[in-house]
Design a protein around this motif. Structure first.
Motif, mmCIF file in Angstrom:
data_model
loop_
_atom_site.group_PDB
_atom_site.id
_atom_site.type_symbol
_atom_site.label_atom_id
_atom_site.label_comp_id
_atom_site.label_asym_id
_atom_site.label_seq_id
_atom_site.Cartn_x
_atom_site.Cartn_y
_atom_site.Cartn_z
ATOM 1 N N SER A 1 2.043 13.691 8.750
ATOM 2 C CA SER A 1 1.586 13.371 7.393
ATOM 3 C C SER A 1 1.179 11.911 7.271
ATOM 4 N N ILE A 2 1.751 11.049 8.102
ATOM 5 C CA ILE A 2 1.416 9.629 8.046
ATOM 6 C C ILE A 2 -0.052 9.406 8.389
ATOM 7 N N ALA A 3 -0.527 10.107 9.400
ATOM 8 C CA ALA A 3 -1.913 9.926 9.836
ATOM 9 C C ALA A 3 -2.909 10.323 8.757
ATOM 10 N N TRP A 4 -2.537 11.254 7.910
ATOM 11 C CA TRP A 4 -3.459 11.756 6.886
ATOM 12 C C TRP A 4 -3.175 11.197 5.500
ATOM 13 N N LYS A 5 -2.157 10.369 5.377
ATOM 14 C CA LYS A 5 -1.828 9.772 4.083
ATOM 15 C C LYS A 5 -2.879 8.728 3.715
ATOM 16 N N ALA A 6 -3.301 8.735 2.481
ATOM 17 C CA ALA A 6 -4.356 7.811 2.034
ATOM 18 C C ALA A 6 -3.890 6.360 2.111
ATOM 19 N N ILE A 7 -4.789 5.516 2.579
ATOM 20 C CA ILE A 7 -4.555 4.072 2.557
ATOM 21 C C ILE A 7 -4.715 3.637 1.106
ATOM 22 N N ARG A 8 -3.683 3.034 0.567
ATOM 23 C CA ARG A 8 -3.689 2.688 -0.855
ATOM 24 C C ARG A 8 -4.332 1.332 -1.112
ATOM 25 N N ASN A 9 -4.833 1.185 -2.319
ATOM 26 C CA ASN A 9 -5.360 -0.112 -2.746
ATOM 27 C C ASN A 9 -4.258 -1.151 -2.661
ATOM 28 N N SER A 10 -4.655 -2.356 -2.370
ATOM 29 C CA SER A 10 -3.714 -3.451 -2.279
ATOM 30 C C SER A 10 -3.571 -4.121 -3.637
ATOM 31 N N LYS A 11 -2.344 -4.470 -3.959
ATOM 32 C CA LYS A 11 -2.072 -5.213 -5.195
ATOM 33 C C LYS A 11 -1.341 -6.497 -4.844
ATOM 34 N N VAL B 1 -8.653 -9.485 -1.890
ATOM 35 C CA VAL B 1 -8.068 -8.209 -2.295
ATOM 36 C C VAL B 1 -9.067 -7.357 -3.086
ATOM 37 N N ASP B 2 -9.881 -7.986 -3.925
ATOM 38 C CA ASP B 2 -10.863 -7.219 -4.699
ATOM 39 C C ASP B 2 -11.909 -6.587 -3.789
ATOM 40 N N GLU B 3 -12.371 -7.339 -2.810
ATOM 41 C CA GLU B 3 -13.355 -6.805 -1.864
ATOM 42 C C GLU B 3 -12.750 -5.688 -1.027
ATOM 43 N N TYR B 4 -11.512 -5.886 -0.584
ATOM 44 C CA TYR B 4 -10.793 -4.883 0.203
ATOM 45 C C TYR B 4 -10.675 -3.585 -0.588
ATOM 46 N N PHE C 1 -12.436 -2.611 -3.202
ATOM 47 C CA PHE C 1 -13.752 -2.055 -3.484
ATOM 48 C C PHE C 1 -14.236 -1.207 -2.306
ATOM 49 N N GLU C 2 -14.112 -1.751 -1.096
ATOM 50 C CA GLU C 2 -14.531 -1.012 0.099
ATOM 51 C C GLU C 2 -13.651 0.208 0.325
ATOM 52 N N LEU C 3 -12.376 0.076 0.053
ATOM 53 C CA LEU C 3 -11.452 1.196 0.214
ATOM 54 C C LEU C 3 -11.783 2.319 -0.766
ATOM 55 N N GLU C 4 -12.178 1.967 -1.969
ATOM 56 C CA GLU C 4 -12.580 2.972 -2.959
ATOM 57 C C GLU C 4 -13.819 3.731 -2.479
ATOM 58 N N LYS C 5 -14.765 3.034 -1.887
ATOM 59 C CA LYS C 5 -15.956 3.702 -1.342
ATOM 60 C C LYS C 5 -15.558 4.677 -0.230
ATOM 61 N N LEU C 6 -14.628 4.266 0.623
ATOM 62 C CA LEU C 6 -14.156 5.144 1.691
ATOM 63 C C LEU C 6 -13.449 6.371 1.121
ATOM 64 N N PRO D 1 -1.276 -1.555 7.805
ATOM 65 C CA PRO D 1 0.168 -1.818 7.937
ATOM 66 C C PRO D 1 0.516 -3.302 7.817
ATOM 67 N N TYR D 2 -0.343 -4.160 8.356
ATOM 68 C CA TYR D 2 -0.093 -5.599 8.266
ATOM 69 C C TYR D 2 -0.206 -6.086 6.823
ATOM 70 N N ARG D 3 -1.194 -5.591 6.130
ATOM 71 C CA ARG D 3 -1.363 -5.983 4.737
ATOM 72 C C ARG D 3 -0.187 -5.490 3.889
ATOM 73 N N LEU D 4 0.282 -4.289 4.192
ATOM 74 C CA LEU D 4 1.427 -3.724 3.475
ATOM 75 C C LEU D 4 2.685 -4.567 3.695
ATOM 76 N N ILE D 5 2.948 -4.914 4.945
ATOM 77 C CA ILE D 5 4.119 -5.758 5.247
ATOM 78 C C ILE D 5 3.988 -7.108 4.564
ATOM 79 N N ARG D 6 2.812 -7.688 4.641
ATOM 80 C CA ARG D 6 2.573 -8.983 3.996
ATOM 81 C C ARG D 6 2.812 -8.907 2.491
ATOM 82 N N SER D 7 2.457 -7.785 1.881
ATOM 83 C CA SER D 7 2.629 -7.632 0.435
ATOM 84 C C SER D 7 4.105 -7.646 0.033
#
Length: 99
Positions: free
Chosen positions: A14-24, A30-33, A35-40, A60-66
């Motif tokens: 399930s991890i492989a198919w779980k959606a990559i979430r927007n970053s907050k 972050v806005d550009e990231y 925006f591109e993620l929404e297009k994907l 994963p790196y962005r998530l840990i950093r958050s």
């Protein structure tokens, strides 16, 4: 333990198919990231397994950093800084090469 078996296990997880979430995280770009993620997301390419390499690998790196950004005392701590600086130093010639 062959590659096919491991690949099948990963593709079924399930991890492989779980959606990559927007970053907050409020971090750089972050806005550009997002925006591109929404297009994907609109074309079904926003998971680790089928998304573009840049988003799949950096998520994963962005998530840990958050997690650090949300703390009081560790907000400016970058757990990846040493590795990033080392990679930059080791590739400085290529970075500064004129094309």
């Amino acid at each position: 333990m062959g590659g096919k078996r491991s690949s099948r296990r990963l593709s079924d997880s399930s991890i492989a198919w779980k959606a990559i979430r927007n970053s907050k995280d409020g971090d750089f770009y972050v806005d550009e990231y997002n925006f591109e993620l929404e297009k994907l997301s609109r074309v079904g390419k926003n998971t680790w397994f089928v998304g573009p390499w840049l988003f799949a690998e950096s998520y994963p790196y962005r998530l840990i950093r958050s997690y650090f950004k949300r703390t009081t005392y560790w907000t400016d701590f970058d757990p990846f800084r040493a590795k990033k600086e080392e990679a930059f130093r080791n590739n400085a010639t290529a970075v500064y090469r004129e094309h």
